[in-house]
Design an enzyme around this catalytic site. Sequence first.
Site, mmCIF file in Angstrom:
data_model
loop_
_atom_site.group_PDB
_atom_site.id
_atom_site.type_symbol
_atom_site.label_atom_id
_atom_site.label_comp_id
_atom_site.label_asym_id
_atom_site.label_seq_id
_atom_site.Cartn_x
_atom_site.Cartn_y
_atom_site.Cartn_z
ATOM 1 N N LYS A 1 15.637 63.677 73.513
ATOM 2 C CA LYS A 1 15.991 62.974 72.283
ATOM 3 C C LYS A 1 17.496 62.921 72.046
ATOM 4 C CE LYS A 1 11.875 63.188 69.422
ATOM 5 N NZ LYS A 1 11.350 63.542 68.102
ATOM 6 N N ARG B 1 3.754 60.498 56.960
ATOM 7 C CA ARG B 1 4.425 59.531 56.102
ATOM 8 C C ARG B 1 3.622 58.255 55.992
ATOM 9 N NH1 ARG B 1 9.842 59.912 59.445
ATOM 10 N NH2 ARG B 1 8.234 59.346 60.890
#
Length: 164
Positions: free
Chosen positions: A41, A95
Amino acid sequence: MRIGLYPGTFDPVTLGHTDIIRRACTLVDRLVIGVAINRDKGPLFSLDERVAMIEAETAPIAAACGSQIVVHPFENLLIDAARDAGAQMIIRGLRAVADFEYEYQMVGMNRMLDKSVETVFLMAEARHQAIASKLVKEIARLGGDVSSFVPSGVEEALKIRLEL
């Protein structure tokens, strides 16, 4: 003792993360914040910086809820990190529906690896559901105001890192 593991890269920690941490610590006696080391990442903040930010932001939460909060980096399988922490549950924040689809697959795989570790989903508060670390970093890079997305200490760290 009920032990939960809340994993993530936390690059950076957001108000969505602290919301989940605040509510997760009411479910367990000890909450281990697992800071994932994910070299793919390419995090903005180093592991040590992310750990320090989380420790700073969670100290008042731990004091308020009475649970122990420990920050622990990990670079192995999530289920192995849960075992290492002695966790009976993995806590995941959701979310949106897209999060659920990915998390649903993860739960299935983790259950196949170790049926003794449950996964618990907590929905982020409505005002935090759109917050994503990736978007926060992009807004900050472009000089936008991230004060409604991250704690003030994290906002300052972003300004310093991005030389704003």
